[in-house]
Enzyme design. Structure first.
Site, PDB file in Angstrom:
ATOM      1  N   GLN A  90       0.826  -1.212   0.000  1.00  0.00           N
ATOM      2  CA  GLN A  90       0.000   0.000   0.000  1.00  0.00           C
ATOM      3  C   GLN A  90       0.860   1.262   0.000  1.00  0.00           C
ATOM      4  O   GLN A  90       0.578   2.225  -0.726  1.00  0.00           O
ATOM      5  CB  GLN A  90      -0.935   0.026   1.223  1.00  0.00           C
ATOM      6  CG  GLN A  90      -1.659  -1.266   1.525  1.00  0.00           C
ATOM      7  CD  GLN A  90      -2.667  -1.674   0.478  1.00  0.00           C
ATOM      8  OE1 GLN A  90      -2.992  -0.890  -0.411  1.00  0.00           O
ATOM      9  NE2 GLN A  90      -3.165  -2.891   0.565  1.00  0.00           N
ATOM     10  N   ASP A 114     -10.130  -2.424  -0.930  1.00  0.00           N
ATOM     11  CA  ASP A 114      -9.867  -2.667   0.491  1.00  0.00           C
ATOM     12  C   ASP A 114      -9.594  -1.379   1.251  1.00  0.00           C
ATOM     13  O   ASP A 114      -9.619  -1.362   2.477  1.00  0.00           O
ATOM     14  CB  ASP A 114      -8.691  -3.642   0.665  1.00  0.00           C
ATOM     15  CG  ASP A 114      -7.456  -3.225  -0.122  1.00  0.00           C
ATOM     16  OD1 ASP A 114      -7.046  -2.057  -0.011  1.00  0.00           O
ATOM     17  OD2 ASP A 114      -6.907  -4.070  -0.853  1.00  0.00           O
ATOM     18  N   GLY A 166     -13.883   1.165 -14.219  1.00  0.00           N
ATOM     19  CA  GLY A 166     -12.826   2.141 -14.374  1.00  0.00           C
ATOM     20  C   GLY A 166     -12.687   2.682 -15.781  1.00  0.00           C
ATOM     21  O   GLY A 166     -12.375   3.859 -15.981  1.00  0.00           O
ATOM     22  N   ASP A 183      -4.762  -0.015  -8.544  1.00  0.00           N
ATOM     23  CA  ASP A 183      -4.486  -1.091  -7.587  1.00  0.00           C
ATOM     24  C   ASP A 183      -5.343  -2.284  -7.973  1.00  0.00           C
ATOM     25  O   ASP A 183      -6.422  -2.493  -7.425  1.00  0.00           O
ATOM     26  CB  ASP A 183      -4.804  -0.610  -6.173  1.00  0.00           C
ATOM     27  CG  ASP A 183      -4.593  -1.702  -5.130  1.00  0.00           C
ATOM     28  OD1 ASP A 183      -3.945  -2.713  -5.450  1.00  0.00           O
ATOM     29  OD2 ASP A 183      -5.100  -1.542  -4.002  1.00  0.00           O
ATOM     30  N   ASP A 186      -4.482  -9.576 -10.346  1.00  0.00           N
ATOM     31  CA  ASP A 186      -3.722 -10.062 -11.492  1.00  0.00           C
ATOM     32  C   ASP A 186      -4.566 -10.011 -12.766  1.00  0.00           C
ATOM     33  O   ASP A 186      -5.801  -9.975 -12.705  1.00  0.00           O
ATOM     34  CB  ASP A 186      -3.237 -11.486 -11.218  1.00  0.00           C
ATOM     35  CG  ASP A 186      -2.306 -11.533 -10.023  1.00  0.00           C
ATOM     36  OD1 ASP A 186      -1.252 -10.890 -10.088  1.00  0.00           O
ATOM     37  OD2 ASP A 186      -2.642 -12.196  -9.021  1.00  0.00           O
ATOM     38  N   TYR A 251       3.019 -12.232  -1.344  1.00  0.00           N
ATOM     39  CA  TYR A 251       2.785 -12.221  -2.784  1.00  0.00           C
ATOM     40  C   TYR A 251       3.726 -13.226  -3.446  1.00  0.00           C
ATOM     41  O   TYR A 251       4.744 -13.606  -2.848  1.00  0.00           O
ATOM     42  CB  TYR A 251       2.991 -10.818  -3.357  1.00  0.00           C
ATOM     43  CG  TYR A 251       1.862  -9.851  -3.074  1.00  0.00           C
ATOM     44  CD1 TYR A 251       0.660 -10.280  -2.522  1.00  0.00           C
ATOM     45  CD2 TYR A 251       1.988  -8.502  -3.355  1.00  0.00           C
ATOM     46  CE1 TYR A 251      -0.381  -9.394  -2.272  1.00  0.00           C
ATOM     47  CE2 TYR A 251       0.954  -7.603  -3.115  1.00  0.00           C
ATOM     48  CZ  TYR A 251      -0.220  -8.058  -2.574  1.00  0.00           C
ATOM     49  OH  TYR A 251      -1.251  -7.185  -2.319  1.00  0.00           O
TER      50      TYR A 251
END
Length: 309
Positions: A90, A114, A166, A183, A186, A251
């Site tokens: 973040q 989130d 978007g 953000d 995948d 990740y």
């Protein structure tokens, strides 16, 4: 006593429902990540309790409490954030572009349901307005309930939330933003289109002069052909495009990349145009600082050879 009995019954019913929850990625008390873009390997975390699961209009949404990483958000079988290490991702995806810009006032976030990126953006006093566009409201609702330390970003008075696509939002907001941060998850499912040339061109058109974008850029250990392809497209659209990376333990391969672009020819994205005060770095940040900013663009030889074209 009689008034308390229904509450006890409800609590017992909730416990039973949680015990009955199951998920195909959780077996024998362990979550195992789906192998979407990293065949031959999978991240696993020990599960203490399943907190939430649903099939939204767009994807599978799962939240579970782990034994060692706090609450974990999973979309379509892939870990998006854990309470233990979310701050590194973040902070970097937010502060790299924002501190590369001399005076960002209007910021757009695409994805990031989130709320963690919002939490970081509003640490910049110069920012006057932040709009977050998230296609899946289920992610926002689950995060507000189960990831409050991240979703706190939604509570800031500078923040506006828009539930929608978007692409459509960018088409309606040209020449509007100083910084755009994507953000995304995948490039499969609802996020696949966010890695294409058309999307990057829409972001370029939505920027003000001197604008900067920053997008989730995948893992250099696993996705060099994809990263190279995205960078190649980006460099045909923007005069400046760079790749940076950060350490994020949960990740794939423990790191995550970021693609930064500017519409200003000759713009140096690797050197901060602004700095946080050292007191802010010490008290409000856990990963990013001015030295990390520049170091994030230093690539190991194998990645440098593949991406510097």
């Amino acid at each position: 006593m009689l008034q308390g009995k229904p509450d006890c019954c409800l609590a017992q019913q909730r416990r039973i429902r949680k015990q009955e929850m199951s998920h195909p990625n959780i077996k024998d008390g362990w979550f195992k990540e789906s192998q979407a873009l990293w065949p031959g390997q999978a991240m696993t975390l020990q599960v203490k309790e399943i907190l939430h699961q649903e099939k939204s209009q767009f994807q599978d949404v799962l939240v579970f409490q782990s034994t060692n990483h706090g609450n974990v958000l999973v979309l379509d079988g892939v870990i998006q954030a854990t309470e233990r290490d979310e701050f590194s991702y973040q902070e970097m995806i937010a502060h790299l572009p924002l501190n590369a810009h001399a005076n960002p006032k209007k910021v757009l976030v695409i994805g990031g349901g989130d709320g963690g990126v919002l939490r970081e953006i509003v640490k910049h006093d110069c920012v006057e307005e932040v709009t977050l566009v998230e296609i899946d409201e289920a992610v926002v609702k689950a995060s507000k309930k189960f990831l409050p330390a991240m979703a706190v970003g939604f509570q800031h008075p500078k923040v506006k939330l828009h539930i929608g696509d978007g692409f459509a939002y960018l088409k309606e907001n040209e020449n509007t933003y100083d910084v755009i941060i994507t953000d995304s998850s995948d490039p499969v499912g609802p996020a696949e289109s966010l890695f294409g040339e058309t999307f990057y061109d829409l972001m370029r058109k939505a920027l003000l002069p001197g604008g900067i974008i920053c997008t989730q850029g995948e893992c250099q250990w696993l996705h060099l052909p994809l990263i190279r392809s995205v960078l190649t497209h980006a460099r045909t659209i923007f005069p400046v495009a760079e790749y940076a990376w950060a350490s994020v333990p949960t990740y794939p391969c423990g790191n995550m990349g970021f693609i930064l672009c500017s519409n200003e020819p000759g713009k140096d994205l690797k050197t901060p145009a602004r700095y946080f005060e050292r007191s802010v770095e010490d008290k409000k940040l856990r990963y990013y600082n001015r030295e990390v900013h520049s170091a994030a663009f230093v690539l190991p030889q194998f990645a440098k050879a593949a991406l510097e074209v």
